[in-house]
Design an enzyme around this catalytic site. Structure first.
Site, PDB file in Angstrom:
ATOM      1  N   ASP A 328       0.827  -1.207   0.000  1.00 58.56           N
ATOM      2  CA  ASP A 328       0.000   0.000   0.000  1.00 58.56           C
ATOM      3  C   ASP A 328       0.868   1.267   0.000  1.00 58.56           C
ATOM      4  O   ASP A 328       1.897   1.314   0.668  1.00 58.56           O
ATOM      5  CB  ASP A 328      -0.888  -0.040   1.257  1.00 58.56           C
ATOM      6  CG  ASP A 328      -1.966   1.019   1.248  1.00 58.56           C
ATOM      7  OD1 ASP A 328      -2.731   1.069   0.263  1.00 58.56           O
ATOM      8  OD2 ASP A 328      -2.040   1.791   2.212  1.00 58.56           O
ATOM      9  N   GLU A 357       1.659  -0.519  -4.919  1.00 62.05           N
ATOM     10  CA  GLU A 357       0.612   0.419  -5.330  1.00 62.05           C
ATOM     11  C   GLU A 357       1.286   1.719  -5.758  1.00 62.05           C
ATOM     12  O   GLU A 357       1.720   2.507  -4.915  1.00 62.05           O
ATOM     13  CB  GLU A 357      -0.372   0.706  -4.184  1.00 62.05           C
ATOM     14  CG  GLU A 357      -1.509   1.604  -4.653  1.00 62.05           C
ATOM     15  CD  GLU A 357      -2.208   2.397  -3.547  1.00 62.05           C
ATOM     16  OE1 GLU A 357      -3.288   2.938  -3.800  1.00 62.05           O
ATOM     17  OE2 GLU A 357      -1.649   2.498  -2.432  1.00 62.05           O
ATOM     18  N   ASP A 424     -10.558   1.586  -4.726  1.00 56.28           N
ATOM     19  CA  ASP A 424     -10.231   3.019  -4.738  1.00 56.28           C
ATOM     20  C   ASP A 424     -10.820   3.766  -5.934  1.00 56.28           C
ATOM     21  O   ASP A 424     -10.535   4.948  -6.114  1.00 56.28           O
ATOM     22  CB  ASP A 424      -8.706   3.205  -4.761  1.00 56.28           C
ATOM     23  CG  ASP A 424      -8.063   2.972  -3.388  1.00 56.28           C
ATOM     24  OD1 ASP A 424      -8.749   3.197  -2.375  1.00 56.28           O
ATOM     25  OD2 ASP A 424      -6.892   2.563  -3.353  1.00 56.28           O
TER      26      ASP A 424
END
Lengths: 561, 561
Positions: A328, A357, A424
């Site tokens: 992340d 990410e 997201d």
């Protein structure tokens, strides 16, 4: 020729080791400006009578975008060393491009003029797990996939799908729920699941970790997780977890210790604190994810923090045999941390997949020493703009995809993570304004593309929803409420991808793209098989001529069989 | 505007952390094509009513070369995160350049369009030793500098300077000889010495190491070396050794073991052996430096070899307190090795200088995780072509230097190693066709330039000689045979460099360059001092107007005092 547009710099996406023997070399020139490019090259120590013994080989045009043509060649240098330049021709004009600039003729009195790939060292070759190339991922947001064990529901859990989610609602999804629906995943055809965070955390999304060594009690326990992984492995499904190492949650014990003890806390250097006492408003006076006070940024340069997080990374591999880590907010953590992370996890399990990410150009993380892949949002963005929103025509779409492919080495593209949406982003059917035909084209493009595609749970049955929390609705299990049309389409594509290596591993070549009729034709070629995909991204029927000589070839219509 | 010439890619020399707080951002455009560039930038999380809160600041043109203009700006992002784009204007035309391409107006609905510097992590900042910026190096080839102890001369040693050197001749130079001439070095003004290899090896150059843990007995012993380092440190002189880790010598024990025991040798994986038995002709059937059978390439990916060499690197720091390692054939060794090398040596002595021998563009080694500097031969090459050979005019020279400076970050340039020649190139007086005036201009340019300059032993007294072995003659110690004119010139320049921070640390700006009169004018500015250097690289007197407003300024002629 337009010299200012010509670009090459060794390493990264322009000159790289494709494998232990092979170099790939690319050159960028202004679009339609250069007729032919030849690579001039040799081992730097191949001399005869004071003349360097240059070879010359034609490069092929591997693609073009709005502004540029890209040229490509593969070289196997016998002694793993290479010096090289480029001979460009256009009509009667010829120029030689080297590290030291442009020449009329190739100098052979010194190798110092030329570009340099000094030595192909095996350990520096970008090397990602082979299985990733044959994997179709399925992303699960555990709180919303299935409630398998109501006994561990959090207080205030709402009945499944009884209302639209808010940022704070709970519906009781858990690990047992995933276990109970593994057959659905097998039937769909996916062979990898990526779970957003499952460690102890107060929120429904769990990106605010309280304890990295514990499963969130509302999701289950370690025994259940072990069972999930083992069952997945039995069914040929890999399991990837989400590592939230950029920041912790507000209730992470070390942060609580700093809140309590201030400067006296032994954990004060675990964070980036601007001043004591800590304040959360109007903005936190400590570094945080964005300006979210609930997510204090961890000081990953601190050796104690580094050890703690690397222990976490090792623990879930060692004890539970997970197959991948999705990282992340990966680009806000230091490169040094990720280099050590790679050493640790690859030494434990060499074929673990490391997925960062990163929403932007991510070359600095994909040089072989850090990640295997990033979530390729530039791909997503291009596909959404063309198929879902019709903001761009087929030509520009082909140009965007060509540009994305040329911004990374080929071995990076082969394991790239290609998603159409995630927790997201708004759901693709919603982005497509509920036009199922568009969603089907999006899936066709994604699932016939190179790399590792990922389906966001529920997209395959036509779930809808806007930006978070809208895109995090409860999974629809009643078949009559599922869009079976999309589901069958996705299953068929996955089956084709599985049956035909060219579908998944093939190299893409755009054959034709028209902004008028808005159609797109491309091939995927792998070994002796070529798959031709023809997409009509318009609402009209069109007649097109297949831009391939099919004479003497064996043809199968894969779609209608 | 010519979009195809516009280039930017985050990290490396285009967007980098200059220090723990400051980002440097550069843009490249076609020469004379763009009138102004503004940086559009903000923290990615600075939003108000759905609009991203962009700032706008002018960039300055930091230089130009044959084809391009370069634009520069310094930014201190308050939360260490940045998204940014460029607004370019020319006449009435305006374009906005982002990671996703060109726009007419800057989009503010999403940060995803923009270039991304995700987070300024301290540990990733390129960080070289501060002392290097104030150091003038002196390179010594020990076998030819001075014979201080004839008792340890090798058999067949020739009387000092009795004849020109051959590839195999010995003249008895040793460490004691260096010790005896330290006062000469102090008088010259240098404060760093770089010794080519001193470890046990059969050749006169000692790039064919037999034992990395021993001083060559013809050079002295460990006690003498310890004395040399200690005396140097007393006199404020740093000591850098040469690490030949790409290859060993033929008589290195592990290689001898493989020669003797073949496939049964426990050292067989210490090398890259193509087949057994080993052969040295016509070419070695094992990897070597170039095709030199006497220099087998080491397998630096093998953990045993890595440990051995890292122990060597640590040993000479720990036991003898050396200040730097110059790394021979550095770019043919794997990046992973150098990353670990940096960790080991910097953990022992944080301000040790790591200098790689790389003749080409070396950005991939200068990202902060490997080297502090490389031997900047592109600088050397430009200076030789302009001052020594008159192959290029003043304008092209300024362009070459500007190009070199813009191909690296500023903090890299500040510690770059700038040489005019070495044991691997012909002597500068010879390259200048014995024109002392040219040599003096070369020294002026080198010693008024940024970075860490290095003088090759004897160049300061006008020694001559062609390519190796010609450039490795015995140092001339009889004053009447030394060119005192060059020597006084060099001493004066070093003294000026020492006295005036702007001379050494100042940022260079080319004010004027003319191909007709072949003159070059540049300033060096540091804090409140500016030094103006005017060079007439022709054989005629010329009249030039100082291109600076001097009104109200305090002027000193540093040269004539």
């Amino acid at each position: 020729m337009f010299k200012e547009a010509i670009y090459h710099r060794p390493k990264d996406n322009f000159a790289y080791a494709y494998d232990e023997k092979t170099l790939h070399i690319r050159l960028r020139t202004k679009k339609d400006d250069v007729e032919a490019v030849h690579l001039l090259y040799a081992d730097p120590y191949e001399w005869k009578d004071g003349v360097w013994q240059l070879n010359r080989a034609p490069m092929v045009k591997s693609g073009f975008d709005d502004l540029f043509d890209y040229w490509f060649i593969e070289v196997i240098p016998p002694y793993r060393r290479l010096r090289y330049g480029f001979e460009l021709t256009s009509g009667n004009e010829k120029i030689v491009y080297t590290e030291k600039g442009f020449y009329h003729e190739a100098p052979t009195d010194d190798t110092a003029y030329y570009f340099c790939f000094p030595f192909l060292n095996k350990i520096d070759v970008f090397h990602a797990p082979e299985w990733v190339k044959d994997t179709v991922w399925y992303q699960i947001f555990p709180e919303r996939f299935a409630n398998g064990n109501p006994a561990i529901d959090p207080e205030g859990t709402l009945p499944w799908a009884s209302e639209d989610p808010t940022p704070t609602s709970f519906f009781g999804g858990d690990l047992e729920g995933i276990i109970q629906h593994l057959d659905y995943l097998v039937d769909l055809g996916v062979n990898g699941i990526y779970l957003t965070p499952i460690f102890h955390a107060p929120s429904n999304h769990k990106y605010d970790t309280t304890n990295y060594f514990e499963i969130d009690p509302h999701f289950g326990d370690k025994q259940t997780f072990k069972k999930l992984v083992d069952l997945c492995h039995e069914k040929g499904i890999r399991v990837m977890l989400d590592a939230v190492f950029n920041h912790c949650g507000y209730y992470f014990a070390p942060f609580q210790d700093v809140l309590k003890n201030g400067e006296a806390s032994k954990y004060k250097d675990w964070f980036h604190i601007h001043e004591f006492p800590l304040q959360t408003t109007p903005r936190p006076n400590y570094d945080a994810f964005a300006f979210v006070a609930q997510m204090p940024k961890l000081n990953t340069e601190n050796p104690e923090v580094k050890k703690y997080l690397l222990d976490v990374a090792a623990y879930w591999i060692q004890e539970f045999d997970i197959d991948g880590w999705r990282l992340d907010v990966a680009n806000e953590i230091d490169h040094q941390f990720w280099r050590e992370f790679r050493q640790v996890v690859k030494s434990m399990k060499p074929d673990v997949y490391i997925l960062g990410e990163i929403w932007h150009d991510a070359m600095p993380w994909l040089r072989g020493d850090q990640f295997d892949a990033v979530m390729n949002y530039p791909f997503t963005n291009g596909a959404i703009r063309f198929f879902a929103k019709n903001e761009i025509g087929a030509k520009q779409f082909a140009n965007i995809i060509t540009n994305v492919l040329h911004s990374y080495p080929e071995n990076v593209n082969e394991v790239a993570f290609h998603l159409l949406g995630s927790h997201d982003t708004p759901r693709i059917l919603t982005v497509c304004d509920n036009d199922v035909r568009k969603v089907k084209l999006l899936f066709l493009f994604q699932l016939s593309f190179t790399g590792s595609p990922c389906i966001y749970y529920g997209d395959e049955i036509g779930m809808t929803g806007g930006q978070d929390p809208g895109c995090r609705k409860c999974m629809v299990w009643e078949e009559e409420k599922q869009n079976r049309d999309i589901l069958e389409h996705v299953k068929k594509l996955i089956a084709l991808r599985k049956a035909h290596p060219a579908f998944r591993r093939g190299k893409i070549t755009f054959m034709d793209a028209s902004d008028e009729s808005n159609h797109l034709i491309y091939t995927k070629t792998y070994l002796d098989e070529t798959i031709l995909v023809m997409i009509n991204n318009s609402s009209k029927e069109i007649d097109i001529t297949v831009p391939l000589s099919l004479k003497g070839k064996w043809l199968v219509n894969l779609w209608t069989n």
